[in-house]
Design a protein around this motif. Structure first.
Motif, PDB file in Angstrom:
ATOM      1  N   THR A 508      14.127  10.033  -7.158  1.00 24.79           N
ATOM      2  CA  THR A 508      12.726  10.375  -6.929  1.00 24.79           C
ATOM      3  C   THR A 508      11.855   9.671  -7.953  1.00 24.79           C
ATOM      4  N   ILE A 509      10.782   9.018  -7.503  1.00 27.82           N
ATOM      5  CA  ILE A 509       9.806   8.391  -8.390  1.00 27.82           C
ATOM      6  C   ILE A 509       8.525   9.208  -8.318  1.00 27.82           C
ATOM      7  N   SER A 510       8.124   9.753  -9.454  1.00 25.34           N
ATOM      8  CA  SER A 510       6.967  10.648  -9.469  1.00 25.34           C
ATOM      9  C   SER A 510       5.679   9.966  -9.895  1.00 25.34           C
ATOM     10  N   ASN A 511       5.779   8.853 -10.639  1.00 25.54           N
ATOM     11  CA  ASN A 511       4.550   8.197 -11.091  1.00 25.54           C
ATOM     12  C   ASN A 511       4.866   6.792 -11.586  1.00 25.54           C
ATOM     13  N   VAL A 512       3.947   5.874 -11.342  1.00 22.15           N
ATOM     14  CA  VAL A 512       4.029   4.506 -11.856  1.00 22.15           C
ATOM     15  C   VAL A 512       2.642   4.134 -12.359  1.00 22.15           C
ATOM     16  N   TYR A 513       2.554   3.678 -13.608  1.00 26.86           N
ATOM     17  CA  TYR A 513       1.234   3.306 -14.117  1.00 26.86           C
ATOM     18  C   TYR A 513       1.379   2.340 -15.292  1.00 26.86           C
ATOM     19  N   GLY A 529       7.531   3.485  -3.285  1.00 23.59           N
ATOM     20  CA  GLY A 529       7.239   4.780  -2.696  1.00 23.59           C
ATOM     21  C   GLY A 529       7.629   5.904  -3.639  1.00 23.59           C
ATOM     22  N   THR A 530       8.076   7.018  -3.072  1.00 21.61           N
ATOM     23  CA  THR A 530       8.447   8.183  -3.897  1.00 21.61           C
ATOM     24  C   THR A 530       9.945   8.405  -3.947  1.00 21.61           C
ATOM     25  N   SER A 531      10.731   7.588  -3.253  1.00 23.67           N
ATOM     26  CA  SER A 531      12.170   7.799  -3.238  1.00 23.67           C
ATOM     27  C   SER A 531      12.890   6.479  -3.047  1.00 23.67           C
ATOM     28  N   VAL A 532      14.027   6.324  -3.756  1.00 27.03           N
ATOM     29  CA  VAL A 532      14.882   5.141  -3.616  1.00 27.03           C
ATOM     30  C   VAL A 532      16.281   5.633  -3.298  1.00 27.03           C
ATOM     31  N   ALA A 533      16.866   5.158  -2.234  1.00 26.64           N
ATOM     32  CA  ALA A 533      18.176   5.620  -1.794  1.00 26.64           C
ATOM     33  C   ALA A 533      19.255   5.251  -2.800  1.00 26.64           C
ATOM     34  N   THR A 539      10.748  -3.079  -5.764  1.00 24.73           N
ATOM     35  CA  THR A 539      10.195  -4.147  -6.601  1.00 24.73           C
ATOM     36  C   THR A 539       8.794  -3.785  -7.091  1.00 24.73           C
ATOM     37  N   PHE A 540       8.542  -4.073  -8.369  1.00 25.29           N
ATOM     38  CA  PHE A 540       7.212  -3.981  -8.968  1.00 25.29           C
ATOM     39  C   PHE A 540       6.698  -5.408  -9.169  1.00 25.29           C
ATOM     40  N   THR A 541       5.488  -5.674  -8.722  1.00 23.67           N
ATOM     41  CA  THR A 541       4.870  -6.987  -8.877  1.00 23.67           C
ATOM     42  C   THR A 541       3.723  -6.869  -9.877  1.00 23.67           C
ATOM     43  N   VAL A 542       3.780  -7.656 -10.952  1.00 23.43           N
ATOM     44  CA  VAL A 542       2.814  -7.565 -12.048  1.00 23.43           C
ATOM     45  C   VAL A 542       2.088  -8.897 -12.180  1.00 23.43           C
TER      46      VAL A 542
END
Length: 576
Positions: A508-513, A529-533, A539-542
């Motif tokens: 579970t991903i609750s926050n990204v900042y 999203g909020t979940s990764v199997a 992927t995060f793109t910066v």
């Protein structure tokens, strides 16, 4: 005079803890308390020879916390005893002369109340009995002000100082109140003119006047005014001791808005020499004892903070030269904010240790005296979350033998999911250094703790380095991003960080900042999203869009259920 210590008990600390040391201090543990701990009293409440603590924490609280000592620098969980609302200052002494230590508490949230809790001798205390003062008390001290071996209470309840004569049975007479020249802000007790009667040194602050006013005791709980002496702005506490060993009492005054600690040497007739100030970052409380075993009194200072953001506090040690002068302060990290320091031999190695309050983080810190073994850093090693089955980079503690003879190390071991190496061997020469290297190597998901334990000739007790970290199932690749120089207000080519869930269950991903000093110069998007199997990736793109010239840094933070609470990817770039 420190809360929880009479002048005589400070001398006892100074005279009994005389084994050689250099007064190096290391944070060994933190003890959680109720909100805003402000002061600590130290004493053996259960007659087992191990120092115990009573902690006053005033915010939304009507109880005093008692923590019984284990004798190794650690303490049992606190037991609460009812006191008045807002315990702010606590002192300990035997008020009813039964051989058991009792407690007195200044109740800051109730106008005009102090509470006395009689001790049962087993570490427990009876229900508190309240006594009135004209105004809200902020500080309480103990002394034999009217003879007869009956202890009295001295309460600072601005604009008054109130004296409650003791009856010798644990009860006290109505307060005798007097008004100092200006509103009192600090208090010390001692016989300054050698007439056998205890006197008061009262710190006062009014407009641009910062001073200590002397009041001579008449022996009946009343006082007459003596001289006044300039000190640093906003005096907060006063330590009373004979810094020169000549029998004349001197004063050390901690001033929170001044330049540090003001030392006033006594002439023995109730007058004092002009103050000499020793810088510390933000002096709030001062205590005196022989911290390095050389027979000369030293100073320990709790500094409220050092003016950083987030707030950071240090405890300062000023070694005494024996002639009333002191050496330059040496600072040890001690949490976020400090309001009080107390002294005792908490691990029974015959070296005085420190207890420091940290109301910002709602705890008190134990700083143990490591003798001739100097550690750098002096704080616990904190590792970032580490992927299960892998090893972190090395965190190093440098050990220096500050003694005059070789240090023998009989053993060094690590406990917990960590790996240890060192360059110390079995002996470290006088003045020599070596390194203790630790890696996090988690096999368990979630928060992890551990210790490095040294048995050496500097102490009869082991030296401990605390370790903390976490094991996580989240893999981030790469672990950091660095961007090429970029023209201000133009956007770089994107770079990516891949997250992999290595667990057999979904994440579970609750926050990204983004956060950090220059976070506005970076931007991110992601497909997580909020979940990764289980076994899945995202992927995060910066991108880097500098808002100003120069070196710019930030971090990409990902809060998740993978065991490490959050993962952090450092970001760096240069604006052209």
């Amino acid at each position: 005079m420190p809360r929880g210590y009479s002048f005589l008990s400070l001398l006892a600390v100074a005279s009994t803890l005389l084994s050689p040391a250099v007064a190096q201090f290391e944070t060994r543990s933190t003890l959680s308390t109720s909100a805003f701990p402000e002061s600590v009293a130290v004493g053996d409440f259960n007659h087992d020879g191990k120092p115990d603590l009573a902690v006053a924490a005033y915010f939304q609280n009507d109880q005093i916390m008692v923590l019984l000592g284990n004798g190794d620098g650690t303490f049992q969980s606190p037991v609460n005893y009812a006191a008045g609302v807002g315990p702010y200052s606590v002192a300990t002494a035997d008020f009813n002369r039964d051989g058991n230590l009792d407690l007195v508490v200044a109740d800051y949230a109730i106008a005009g109340t102090v509470s006395v809790l009689l001790g049962n001798g087993d570490g427990s205390f009876q229900a508190g009995r309240s006594y009135g003062t004209p105004e809200t008390p902020k500080f309480v001290a103990v002394g034999n002000l009217n003879g007869g071996n009956k202890l009295s209470l001295v309460v600072m309840d601005s604009p008054y100082v109130s004296v409650m004569p003791g009856n010798g049975d644990g009860t006290f007479q109505p307060a005798i109140n007097f008004s100092p020249t200006y509103a009192p802000s600090a208090l010390g007790i001692g016989d300054f003119n050698h007439d056998g009667r205890l006197d008061l040194a009262i710190g006062e602050q009014f407009a641009g006047i910062s001073q200590v006013q002397i009041y001579f005791g008449n022996g009946d709980g009343t006082f007459r005014e003596g001289g006044s002496y300039a000190v640093g702005t906003q005096p907060q506490s006063i330590a009373v001791s004979a810094f020169r060993g000549n029998g004349n009492l001197d004063l050390a005054v901690a001033s929170s808005l001044g330049a540090g600690v003001s030392v006033l040497l006594g002439n023995g007739d109730g007058t004092f020499q002009p103050a000499v100030t020793y810088p510390t970052p933000n002096a709030y409380w001062v205590a005196a004892a022989d911290l390095n075993g050389d027979g000369k009194l030293d100073l320990a200072v709790a500094n409220f903070n050092v003016g950083t953001s987030p707030p950071t506090a240090v405890a300062s040690i000023l070694l005494g030269n024996g002639d009333g002068t002191f050496q330059k302060a040496v600072n040890y990290p001690s949490g976020g904010e400090n309001t009080y320091v107390a002294i005792g031999d908490f691990n029974r190695d015959k070296k005085p240790d420190l207890i420091v309050t940290d109301p910002l983080n709602n705890d008190v810190l134990v700083l143990l005296n490591t003798g001739v073994v100097s550690f750098s850093p002096t704080t616990p090693l904190i590792f970032p979350p580490q992927l299960l089955g892998t090893e972190s980079g090395v965190l190093t503690v440098n050990l220096t033998n500050t003694g005059t003879t070789a240090l023998t190390i009989s053993s060094m071991s690590v406990q917990g999911e960590y790996k240890l190496s060192n360059t110390c061997g079995k002996s470290v020469g006088a003045g020599a250094k070596c390194s203790i290297n630790v890696r996090s190597a988690p096999t368990t998901e979630g928060a992890l703790t551990g210790t490095v334990t040294l048995h050496d000739s500097a102490s009869s007790k082991p030296q401990i380095i605390e370790l903390s970290g976490a094991g996580t199932v989240v893999k981030l690749d790469p672990a950091s991003l660095s961007f090429a120089p970029q023209t201000v207000h133009t956007q770089s080519q994107p770079k990516q960080v891949q997250l992999t869930n290595t667990a057999s269950t979904s994440l579970t991903i609750s926050n990204v900042y983004l956060e950090g000093a220059n976070w506005t110069s970076f931007s991110q998007t992601n497909d997580c999203g909020t979940s990764v199997a289980a076994g899945g990736t995202c992927t995060f793109t910066v991108t880097f869009d500098p808002v100003k010239k120069g070196s710019l840094t930030a971090s990409l933070n990902v809060y998740d259920s993978g065991g490490g609470v959050f993962q952090s990817v450092p970001l760096a770039g240069t604006g052209d």
